[in-house]
Design an enzyme around this catalytic site. Structure first.
Site, short mmCIF file in Angstrom:
data_model
loop_
_atom_site.label_atom_id
_atom_site.label_comp_id
_atom_site.label_asym_id
_atom_site.label_seq_id
_atom_site.Cartn_x
_atom_site.Cartn_y
_atom_site.Cartn_z
N ASP A 108 -54.28 -1.73 54.38
CA ASP A 108 -54.70 -0.40 54.81
C ASP A 108 -54.41 -0.15 56.29
O ASP A 108 -54.14 -1.08 57.05
CB ASP A 108 -56.20 -0.21 54.56
CG ASP A 108 -56.52 0.10 53.11
OD1 ASP A 108 -55.58 0.39 52.35
OD2 ASP A 108 -57.71 0.05 52.74
N LYS A 125 -54.29 4.91 54.49
CA LYS A 125 -54.72 6.30 54.31
C LYS A 125 -55.43 6.73 55.58
O LYS A 125 -56.41 6.12 55.99
CB LYS A 125 -55.68 6.43 53.12
CG LYS A 125 -55.09 6.04 51.77
CD LYS A 125 -56.17 6.09 50.70
CE LYS A 125 -55.64 5.70 49.33
NZ LYS A 125 -54.78 6.71 48.76
N MET A 178 -66.59 7.95 58.53
CA MET A 178 -65.63 9.04 58.32
C MET A 178 -66.25 10.40 58.63
O MET A 178 -66.00 11.40 57.95
CB MET A 178 -65.10 9.01 56.87
CG MET A 178 -64.31 7.76 56.56
SD MET A 178 -63.85 7.60 54.81
CE MET A 178 -65.38 6.95 54.11
#
Length: 241
Positions: free
Chosen positions: A37, A59, A168
């Site tokens: 990642d 991502k 996030m």
């Protein structure tokens, strides 16, 4: 087809390589395929053998990213070739890591797999800022949530909890604070933002619900962990950065 292919879904922990588990380190040392990642520390890529196939499937919000279906296909493909495959995720694979989708794909294809836990930034970032998530007086519970889609969260319920840990949430900080205050959170409730936790570039901001948005309005808060609650007042690092 070789019969001994296997996929290891491995948690890389937060930031520094030193937070990698011993088991994860041993697996990386014999990896044949590494699928990793965006937030994984690049130094970890140096732990695999020279002939290991390395595939970046990171991502990141707002940027082009590899579709989850393509990641699933890569895991199945290399496992069925008999390879030892490491699917390396930052933090812990089961904390907002989309691990279930990958496991389902592996199970459907009949692939052998194992999940290796890692230290989640949800736990490590507050600790590295000197913030205890629990306290007998001011934090009898805490909740960890993804704030990637704040409009689907139950802010009325969340506002009543002692301590919140948000991942996030950098792009939605203003909305997060607004919703919490709307449902009764005191404007003077302490807030901490820990950016790039566990790295040499770690930064910490300490404020409260009425001032935090203004304080970081010029900063790109990604990746960051947001802690909201009275335990923030215990932080060792009180300087405004």
């Amino acid at each position: 087809m070789k019969p001994d292919g296997k996929v290891y879904l491995v948690g890389a922990g937060p930031g520094d390589v030193d937070y990698l588990t011993v088991k994860a380190y041993r697996l990386l040392a014999k990896a044949e395929v590494l699928i990793y990642d965006a937030l994984v520390n690049e130094q970890l890529l140096e732990l695999v053998p020279d002939d290991c196939v390395k595939i970046d499937v990171g991502k990141r919000g707002g940027l082009p990213s590899t579709p989850q279906s393509e990641i699933n296909d890569l895991l199945v493909k290399y496992c069925q070739q008999g390879r030892l495959v490491i699917r390396l995720k930052s933090g812990d694979p089961f904390i907002f890591g989309r691990c279930i989708l990958e496991i389902q794909a592996l199970e459907t294809a009949g692939c052998d797999f194992e999940v290796i836990p890692g230290i989640s930034s949800a736990l490590a970032a507050p600790l590295l800022a000197g913030i205890p998530l629990t306290d007998a007086e001011v934090s009898r519970c805490f909740a960890v949530l993804s704030a990637h889609q704040p409009d689907i969260l139950d802010w009325e319920a969340l506002s009543r909890l002692d301590t919140l840990v948000l991942l996030m949430g950098g792009q939605h900080l203003g909305e997060i604070i607004q919703q919490l205050i709307r449902y009764g959170k005191n404007k003077l409730t302490p807030v901490a933002i820990i950016r790039k936790a566990g790295t040499a570039s770690q930064q910490i901001w300490i404020a409260n619900c009425s001032t935090i948005v203004e304080q970081v309005k010029t900063v790109r808060l990604s990746p960051a962990v947001i802690v909201i609650g009275e335990v923030v007042s215990y932080a060792k690092f009180s300087e405004k950065m």
